[in-house]
Design a protein around this motif. Structure first.
Motif, PDB file in Angstrom:
ATOM      1  N   MET A  19      -5.487   2.561   0.949  1.00  0.00           N
ATOM      2  CA  MET A  19      -4.546   1.455   1.061  1.00  0.00           C
ATOM      3  C   MET A  19      -5.264   0.119   1.056  1.00  0.00           C
ATOM      4  O   MET A  19      -4.855  -0.832   0.382  1.00  0.00           O
ATOM      5  CB  MET A  19      -3.702   1.605   2.333  1.00  0.00           C
ATOM      6  CG  MET A  19      -2.653   0.498   2.509  1.00  0.00           C
ATOM      7  SD  MET A  19      -1.532   0.343   1.084  1.00  0.00           S
ATOM      8  CE  MET A  19      -0.607   1.892   1.242  1.00  0.00           C
ATOM      9  N   ARG A  20      -6.369   0.038   1.839  1.00  0.00           N
ATOM     10  CA  ARG A  20      -7.117  -1.219   1.891  1.00  0.00           C
ATOM     11  C   ARG A  20      -7.721  -1.546   0.524  1.00  0.00           C
ATOM     12  O   ARG A  20      -7.732  -2.708   0.094  1.00  0.00           O
ATOM     13  CB  ARG A  20      -8.209  -1.127   2.958  1.00  0.00           C
ATOM     14  CG  ARG A  20      -8.916  -2.459   3.190  1.00  0.00           C
ATOM     15  CD  ARG A  20      -9.827  -2.388   4.394  1.00  0.00           C
ATOM     16  NE  ARG A  20     -10.984  -1.538   4.131  1.00  0.00           N
ATOM     17  CZ  ARG A  20     -11.914  -1.262   5.049  1.00  0.00           C
ATOM     18  NH1 ARG A  20     -11.781  -1.756   6.277  1.00  0.00           N
ATOM     19  NH2 ARG A  20     -12.934  -0.491   4.758  1.00  0.00           N
ATOM     20  N   SER A  21      -8.222  -0.535  -0.173  1.00  0.00           N
ATOM     21  CA  SER A  21      -8.806  -0.740  -1.495  1.00  0.00           C
ATOM     22  C   SER A  21      -7.739  -1.248  -2.480  1.00  0.00           C
ATOM     23  O   SER A  21      -7.984  -2.162  -3.275  1.00  0.00           O
ATOM     24  CB  SER A  21      -9.422   0.554  -2.025  1.00  0.00           C
ATOM     25  OG  SER A  21     -10.464   0.992  -1.178  1.00  0.00           O
ATOM     26  N   PHE A  22      -6.539  -0.654  -2.398  1.00  0.00           N
ATOM     27  CA  PHE A  22      -5.467  -1.067  -3.304  1.00  0.00           C
ATOM     28  C   PHE A  22      -5.041  -2.501  -3.038  1.00  0.00           C
ATOM     29  O   PHE A  22      -4.850  -3.292  -3.966  1.00  0.00           O
ATOM     30  CB  PHE A  22      -4.265  -0.137  -3.163  1.00  0.00           C
ATOM     31  CG  PHE A  22      -3.073  -0.593  -3.952  1.00  0.00           C
ATOM     32  CD1 PHE A  22      -3.044  -0.461  -5.332  1.00  0.00           C
ATOM     33  CD2 PHE A  22      -1.978  -1.178  -3.310  1.00  0.00           C
ATOM     34  CE1 PHE A  22      -1.949  -0.907  -6.059  1.00  0.00           C
ATOM     35  CE2 PHE A  22      -0.888  -1.621  -4.036  1.00  0.00           C
ATOM     36  CZ  PHE A  22      -0.874  -1.480  -5.418  1.00  0.00           C
ATOM     37  N   LEU A  23      -4.887  -2.848  -1.761  1.00  0.00           N
ATOM     38  CA  LEU A  23      -4.470  -4.207  -1.419  1.00  0.00           C
ATOM     39  C   LEU A  23      -5.529  -5.220  -1.851  1.00  0.00           C
ATOM     40  O   LEU A  23      -5.213  -6.350  -2.229  1.00  0.00           O
ATOM     41  CB  LEU A  23      -4.215  -4.313   0.087  1.00  0.00           C
ATOM     42  CG  LEU A  23      -3.000  -3.533   0.602  1.00  0.00           C
ATOM     43  CD1 LEU A  23      -2.908  -3.627   2.122  1.00  0.00           C
ATOM     44  CD2 LEU A  23      -1.708  -4.048  -0.036  1.00  0.00           C
TER      45      LEU A  23
END
Length: 406
Positions: A19-23
């Motif tokens: 999730m952090r990578s996508f954001l």
């Protein structure tokens, strides 16, 4: 230093925080997709506008002979062979047509002569000018080949020559060729809309010049001359006009002497208008690219957070022999992978956005391979630039201090 292992490690770390990578990638995705979409719409809009303006002569050029050149000879005059040479050259030309011009007086039912001009025409000329016929028809190819004495005139001239006739098609028109002092009679077969029809609607018809068109072979027989005043060229892509005209001039110069031929655009300030469109398209793309900088800040921010979270990991790796360059390359690789992946997704989204927006505003987007490659290079560069500081910060950590960190 095993780059494959470093790359695998970077991928593993990013997958561990999906999730952090996508954001983090979202800023890059939005930036790249904006650049792709706005560039495609801008180029498509530019093409549509120039295509519409082509009806008024925009994007049409005329090649002429420089009679004042030091090496000018009568053999350099443009003729049928030059038109054929250009048509068969393979150059990206939509249409090529000769232009023959004569000043004349029109004599019809009215007692008053109308001063105007006769232009030589052929089938390609009709494509270049995109003539709108109000009555009758164009001159047929068979009529041109057989030199049948038929003529087409503009609707304002038709009304002034035959004020009592609602449809003068089939009537005879006498034309006095002022330069040659001769009069010839032609049959009217078509009436086209006057190029400056807007002035006619404004009540200025009396000031409009009279226009007529004959087939080039017929006009050549009347005047006894085979030379053309010029050759009209309409490039397939108005945006590539300079390239196309350069190739056409080179081709003609290869047949004759250099420095003899020149060209000009039929619409005054047409080139300036094209430059305005290109500048506007570039400006819109530049504004969209600002979001890439914002995305880069996001990459730097998340990489700094990642360094803080993995201080003990860095300390352990250094304690067992990892060098500064290994730590640097690991974090730098993570930043580049983030940005490059965001760039690829941004390109795909940009294509989709361009098609959707284009469908709504009736524009066919034009997305060149160059802008795609540049976007991917920029996204990779963002990861490299904005990832250097966090990666360097991680590589310079003291292993003892890192291991003490809680």
């Amino acid at each position: 230093m095993n780059f494959i292992e470093i790359f695998k490690g970077a991928i593993q770390c990013l997958r561990g925080n999906k999730m952090r990578s996508f954001l983090t990638m979202l800023g890059i995705i939005i930036g790249i997709s904006s650049v792709i979409a706005m560039s495609g719409i801008g180029k498509g809009g530019e093409r549509k506008i120039t295509g519409s303006l082509a009806k008024s002569g925009f994007g049409v050029y005329e090649i002429t002979v420089d009679n004042e050149a030091d090496n000018y000879r009568s053999v350099h005059e443009l003729e049928e062979g030059d038109v054929k040479l250009l048509k068969e050259s393979g150059i990206e030309i939509d249409a090529v047509a000769p232009r023959v011009f004569e000043r004349v007086n029109f004599k019809g039912e009215s007692k008053r002569d109308l001063r105007g001009a006769i232009y030589g025409t052929d089938t390609d000329f009709e494509v270049i000018e995109e003539i709108n016929y109000i009555a009758g028809r164009p001159i047929l190819r068979s009529e041109a080949e057989n030199k049948v004495p038929v003529i087409v005139i503009d609707h304002v001239t038709a009304g002034r020559l035959f004020p009592r006739l609602s449809s003068p098609i089939g009537e005879s028109i006498r034309v006095e060729f002022r330069r040659l002092k001769i009069i010839r009679e032609f049959i009217l077969v078509g009436i086209f809309e006057h190029p400056e029809a807007g002035l006619s609607e404004a009540g200025l018809a009396r000031w409009l010049p009279a226009y007529g068109r004959l087939s080039v072979p017929l006009l050549s027989r009347v005047t006894g001359e085979d030379e053309y005043s010029g050759i009209l060229i309409k490039p397939e892509d108005p945006l590539e006009a300079q390239k196309v005209l350069g190739e056409a001039i080179t081709l003609l110069e290869g047949k004759n002497s250099q420095g003899i031929y020149e060209y000009e655009e039929r619409v005054v300030r047409g080139s300036s208008f094209r430059e305005v469109l290109s500048t506007l398209s570039l400006f819109v793309t530049f504004v969209a690219s600002i979001s890439l900088f914002v995305g880069g800040i996001g990459v730097m921010n998340i990489m700094l957070v990642s360094v803080t979270e993995r201080i003990r990991e860095i300390g352990i790796r250094k304690a067992i022999g990892a060098k500064n360059i290994h730590i640097l390359m690991q974090f730098l690789t993570e930043a580049i992978v983030l940005s490059l992946t965001g760039g690829v997704l941004g390109v795909a989204l940009g294509y989709f956005m361009a098609e959707v927006i284009g469908a709504f505003i009736d524009i066919d987007p034009i997305i060149s391979l160059d802008i795609v490659v540049i976007s991917l290079v920029i996204s990779t560069g963002i990861g490299l630039i904005f990832g250097v500081y966090p990666a360097r910060k991680a590589s310079l950590m003291n292993p003892i201090d890192a291991l003490r960190n809680e």
